[in-house]
Structures are given as structure tokens and as C-alpha cells.
Enzyme design. Structure first.
Site, PDB file in Angstrom:
ATOM      1  N   ARG A 108     -16.828 -14.641  -8.384  1.00 48.61           N
ATOM      2  CA  ARG A 108     -16.365 -13.393  -8.420  1.00 48.61           C
ATOM      3  C   ARG A 108     -17.637 -12.489  -8.047  1.00 48.61           C
ATOM      4  O   ARG A 108     -17.220 -11.508  -7.239  1.00 48.61           O
ATOM      5  CB  ARG A 108     -15.909 -13.022  -9.830  1.00 48.61           C
ATOM      6  CG  ARG A 108     -14.738 -11.826  -9.910  1.00 48.61           C
ATOM      7  CD  ARG A 108     -14.319 -11.732 -11.082  1.00 48.61           C
ATOM      8  NE  ARG A 108     -13.138 -12.546 -11.696  1.00 48.61           N
ATOM      9  CZ  ARG A 108     -12.026 -12.755 -11.500  1.00 48.61           C
ATOM     10  NH1 ARG A 108     -11.440 -11.577 -10.649  1.00 48.61           N
ATOM     11  NH2 ARG A 108     -11.208 -13.353 -11.790  1.00 48.61           N
TER      12      ARG A 108
ATOM     13  N   GLU B 290     -12.628  -3.202 -20.255  1.00 43.82           N
ATOM     14  CA  GLU B 290     -11.456  -3.833 -20.770  1.00 43.82           C
ATOM     15  C   GLU B 290     -10.045  -3.645 -19.755  1.00 43.82           C
ATOM     16  O   GLU B 290      -9.905  -2.438 -19.418  1.00 43.82           O
ATOM     17  CB  GLU B 290     -11.127  -3.306 -22.178  1.00 43.82           C
ATOM     18  CG  GLU B 290      -9.865  -4.302 -22.894  1.00 43.82           C
ATOM     19  CD  GLU B 290      -9.596  -3.662 -24.195  1.00 43.82           C
ATOM     20  OE1 GLU B 290      -8.822  -3.858 -24.798  1.00 43.82           O
ATOM     21  OE2 GLU B 290     -10.490  -2.490 -24.546  1.00 43.82           O
TER      22      GLU B 290
ATOM     23  N   GLY C  32       0.569  -1.400   0.016  1.00 48.78           N
ATOM     24  CA  GLY C  32      -0.128  -0.070   0.014  1.00 48.78           C
ATOM     25  C   GLY C  32       0.578   1.156  -0.046  1.00 48.78           C
ATOM     26  O   GLY C  32       0.280   2.584   0.384  1.00 48.78           O
ATOM     27  N   SER C  33       1.912   1.219  -0.648  1.00 48.75           N
ATOM     28  CA  SER C  33       2.799   2.593  -0.654  1.00 48.75           C
ATOM     29  C   SER C  33       2.258   3.548  -1.418  1.00 48.75           C
ATOM     30  O   SER C  33       2.255   4.706  -0.990  1.00 48.75           O
ATOM     31  CB  SER C  33       4.207   2.313  -0.811  1.00 48.75           C
ATOM     32  OG  SER C  33       4.067   2.007  -2.475  1.00 48.75           O
TER      33      SER C  33
ATOM     34  N   ASP D 203      -6.922  -2.582 -17.890  1.00 48.55           N
ATOM     35  CA  ASP D 203      -5.791  -1.540 -18.372  1.00 48.55           C
ATOM     36  C   ASP D 203      -6.045  -0.748 -19.602  1.00 48.55           C
ATOM     37  O   ASP D 203      -4.931  -0.306 -20.132  1.00 48.55           O
ATOM     38  CB  ASP D 203      -4.426  -2.189 -18.129  1.00 48.55           C
ATOM     39  CG  ASP D 203      -4.205  -3.012 -16.861  1.00 48.55           C
ATOM     40  OD1 ASP D 203      -4.709  -2.376 -15.684  1.00 48.55           O
ATOM     41  OD2 ASP D 203      -3.506  -3.795 -16.795  1.00 48.55           O
TER      42      ASP D 203
ATOM     43  N   THR E 268     -12.151   0.964 -16.959  1.00 47.85           N
ATOM     44  CA  THR E 268     -13.342   0.520 -18.101  1.00 47.85           C
ATOM     45  C   THR E 268     -13.219  -1.086 -17.819  1.00 47.85           C
ATOM     46  O   THR E 268     -12.386  -1.703 -17.412  1.00 47.85           O
ATOM     47  CB  THR E 268     -12.883   1.017 -19.413  1.00 47.85           C
ATOM     48  OG1 THR E 268     -11.793   0.747 -19.734  1.00 47.85           O
ATOM     49  CG2 THR E 268     -13.365   2.677 -19.430  1.00 47.85           C
TER      50      THR E 268
ATOM     51  N   MET F 292      -4.959  -6.246  -6.997  1.00 47.50           N
ATOM     52  CA  MET F 292      -4.661  -7.167  -8.003  1.00 47.50           C
ATOM     53  C   MET F 292      -5.638  -8.152  -8.319  1.00 47.50           C
ATOM     54  O   MET F 292      -5.480  -9.392  -8.757  1.00 47.50           O
ATOM     55  CB  MET F 292      -3.475  -7.959  -7.369  1.00 47.50           C
ATOM     56  CG  MET F 292      -2.196  -7.017  -7.060  1.00 47.50           C
ATOM     57  SD  MET F 292      -1.777  -5.769  -8.334  1.00 47.50           S
ATOM     58  CE  MET F 292      -0.691  -7.145  -9.427  1.00 47.50           C
TER      59      MET F 292
ATOM     60  N   ILE G  31      -9.186  -8.778 -10.676  1.00 47.71           N
ATOM     61  CA  ILE G  31      -9.805  -8.349 -11.688  1.00 47.71           C
ATOM     62  C   ILE G  31     -11.235  -8.068 -11.592  1.00 47.71           C
ATOM     63  O   ILE G  31     -11.674  -9.015 -10.871  1.00 47.71           O
ATOM     64  CB  ILE G  31      -9.599  -9.374 -13.078  1.00 47.71           C
ATOM     65  CG1 ILE G  31      -8.102  -9.085 -13.753  1.00 47.71           C
ATOM     66  CG2 ILE G  31     -10.709  -8.851 -14.197  1.00 47.71           C
ATOM     67  CD1 ILE G  31      -7.826 -10.282 -14.570  1.00 47.71           C
TER      68      ILE G  31
ATOM     69  N   HIS H  41      -1.151   1.761 -12.982  1.00 49.55           N
ATOM     70  CA  HIS H  41      -0.685   0.721 -13.475  1.00 49.55           C
ATOM     71  C   HIS H  41       0.920   0.661 -13.925  1.00 49.55           C
ATOM     72  O   HIS H  41       1.369   1.884 -14.519  1.00 49.55           O
ATOM     73  CB  HIS H  41      -1.172   0.258 -14.897  1.00 49.55           C
ATOM     74  CG  HIS H  41      -0.734  -0.894 -15.635  1.00 49.55           C
ATOM     75  ND1 HIS H  41      -0.965  -2.472 -15.111  1.00 49.55           N
ATOM     76  CD2 HIS H  41       0.053  -1.032 -16.720  1.00 49.55           C
ATOM     77  CE1 HIS H  41      -0.438  -3.110 -15.974  1.00 49.55           C
ATOM     78  NE2 HIS H  41       0.226  -2.466 -16.718  1.00 49.55           N
TER      79      HIS H  41
HETATM   80  C1  GAR Z   1       2.411  -0.627  -7.674  1.00 47.50           C
HETATM   81  O1  GAR Z   1       3.638  -0.762  -8.593  1.00 47.50           O
HETATM   82  C2  GAR Z   1       1.358  -0.628  -8.788  1.00 47.50           C
HETATM   83  O2  GAR Z   1       1.660   0.180  -9.788  1.00 47.50           O
HETATM   84  C3  GAR Z   1       1.269  -2.096  -9.165  1.00 47.50           C
HETATM   85  O3  GAR Z   1       1.396  -2.584  -7.889  1.00 47.50           O
HETATM   86  C4  GAR Z   1       2.389  -1.928  -7.063  1.00 47.50           C
HETATM   87  C5  GAR Z   1       1.650  -1.715  -5.685  1.00 47.50           C
HETATM   88  O4  GAR Z   1       2.464  -1.188  -4.819  1.00 47.50           O
HETATM   89  N1  GAR Z   1      -0.054  -2.376  -9.582  1.00 47.50           N
HETATM   90  C6  GAR Z   1      -0.395  -3.388 -10.491  1.00 47.50           C
HETATM   91  O5  GAR Z   1       0.326  -4.114 -10.894  1.00 47.50           O
HETATM   92  C7  GAR Z   1      -1.854  -3.222 -10.999  1.00 47.50           C
HETATM   93  N2  GAR Z   1      -2.057  -4.079 -12.039  1.00 47.50           N
HETATM   94  P1  GAR Z   1       1.800  -0.469  -3.408  1.00 47.50           P
HETATM   95  O6  GAR Z   1       1.162  -1.641  -2.836  1.00 47.50           O
HETATM   96  O7  GAR Z   1       3.229  -0.154  -2.589  1.00 47.50           O
HETATM   97  O8  GAR Z   1       1.207   0.765  -3.739  1.00 47.50           O
END
Ligand code: GAR
Length: 197
Positions: free
Chosen positions: A65, A143, A12-13, A145, A141, A90, A92, A109
Site C-alpha cells: 500500500r 479511522e 464518478g457521478s 469513515d 482521519t 474505494m 483504504i 460516504h
Molecule cells: C457513491 O454512492 C459514494 O457515496 C460511494 O460510492 C458511490 C460512488 O458513486 N462511496 C463509498 O462507498 C465510499 N466508501 P460515483 O462514482 O457515481 O460518484
């Protein structure tokens, strides 16, 4: 004042940077942070920042889901968010869930979309010999990313980069990018934010 909910799956940074940004004259406030993983380290960080949290363990809904998303929505609806930010979330999401937050769900992303939707973005940029990598914030959306781009941050690919080193440098820029995009979006401005390392 716009109400913002954030969904995470891990550390969660990016979420922390969003929380830190929503102070003073910011047009939005965080009302809720949720995760599909009860063990996500980011949940404790949100609690420490004084934001309400919840978790819905996706493993309890394997193969269903819509039921997982209904459980998410129970929490989200109570918080009445105007904007939903995915920040390292993470899972979908179904078109039905996405349509509930049409034009008000953002995602970050780790690639320069439209290049490399999906996973392993940094390795794919390295394998392609790209001179630049980066991150994109976009509207979600149905689709994956592929929604309208609200901001991008670019970093050069350096000699000796591997996926981890590149990811670390991109993440530094993600932390700058997402708060800038959210501030602009919450004030009603969808002009893309473009930044570089
Ligand atoms: C980040 O790099 C984000 O862009 C990526 O996961 C990481 C989460 O880091 N997101 C994806 O890959 C989405 N498909 P964080 O938990 O430290 O924010």
C-alpha cells in the site's frame, strides 16, 4: 482560489457534480482527477470537462500500500492541491497518506454516519429497519469513515425499498450535498450542511 484534486474508482457521478459546481464565483477550481482503476468510467468524463487525469492501478502494487500511495502522491504533489476530495474512491488509505492531507481531505460516504461505516450501507440500514437513510461528507482521519462531519443528506426509507432503489435515491441527494459542502469548506466555513430529500 483553492485548488481541488478528486480521487474516484468508478463512474464518478459525484466527481462530475463537483466539477460542474466549480465555476464563476466558486472559491475553488478542479486541477486534477485521479483513479486507482485505469478503466474507471469517470476518467473520460473528467477529460471531457477539460480536467487533467491520471490513473495508478492498485493491482500493480498488491500487498504494498505505501508504494501505491507514493505513486498517487507523485501525481497529486505535482498538481499542488489545497483540497483533496474522495468521491467514490474505494481504497483504504494509510495514516501516513491521510496525515499528508490533514484537515483538507473530504470523503462522501453513503450512510448517515456514525451509522454504517464501511461497505453495504444501504442493506444494513434496511436490515436495521431504519426510517431514514442518507449520505455524509466528512473530513478524512486515520479511522475509517469517522472524521468530523461537514454535511449530511437524509432520505426516507420507503415501503418496497431494496438496496438498489435506496442507493439510487441517496445518490440524487449526494449530488446536491457534496457540491454544497465543498463550496462552504473552500470558503473556510466548516458549519455542517444539512439537507433532506
Ligand atoms: C457513491 O454512492 C459514494 O457515496 C460511494 O460510492 C458511490 C460512488 O458513486 N462511496 C463509498 O462507498 C465510499 N466508501 P460515483 O462514482 O457515481 O460518484
Amino acid at each position: 482560489m483553492k485548488r481541488v484534486a478528486i480521487l474516484i474508482s468508478g463512474g464518478g457521478s459525484n466527481m462530475v457534480r463537483l466539477l460542474e459546481s466549480m465555476t464563476d464565483d466558486h472559491p475553488a477550481r478542479a486541477v486534477l482527477v485521479g483513479s486507482n482503476d485505469p478503466a474507471a468510467a469517470g476518467l473520460a468524463k473528467a477529460e471531457a470537462a477539460g480536467v487533467a487525469t491520471f490513473a495508478v492501478d492498485h493491482r500493480a502494487y498488491r500487498g504494498d500500500r505505501p508504494a501505491f500511495e507514493s505513486a498517487l502522491l507523485e501525481h497529486l504533489d505535482r498538481a499542488e492541491p489545497d483540497i483533496l476530495c474522495l468521491a467514490g474512491f474505494m481504497r483504504i488509505l494509510t495514516p501516513e497518506f491521510v496525515s499528508r492531507f490533514q484537515d483538507r481531505m473530504l470523503n462522501i460516504h453513503p450512510s448517515l454516519l456514525p451509522k454504517y461505516p464501511g461497505l453495504h450501507t444501504h442493506q444494513r440500514a434496511l436490515d436495521a429497519g431504519d426510517a431514514q437513510a442518507g449520505a455524509t461528507v466528512h473530513l478524512v482521519t486515520p479511522e475509517l469513515d469517522a472524521g468530523p462531519i461537514l454535511g449530511q443528506a437524509r432520505v426516507p426509507v420507503l415501503p418496497g425499498d431494496d438496496a438498489d432503489r435506496l442507493a439510487a435515491r441517496v445518490l440524487v441527494q449526494e449530488h446536491r450535498l457534496y457540491p454544497q459542502v465543498l463550496r462552504r469548506f473552500a470558503s473556510g466555513d466548516r458549519t455542517p450542511v444539512l439537507i433532506a430529500e
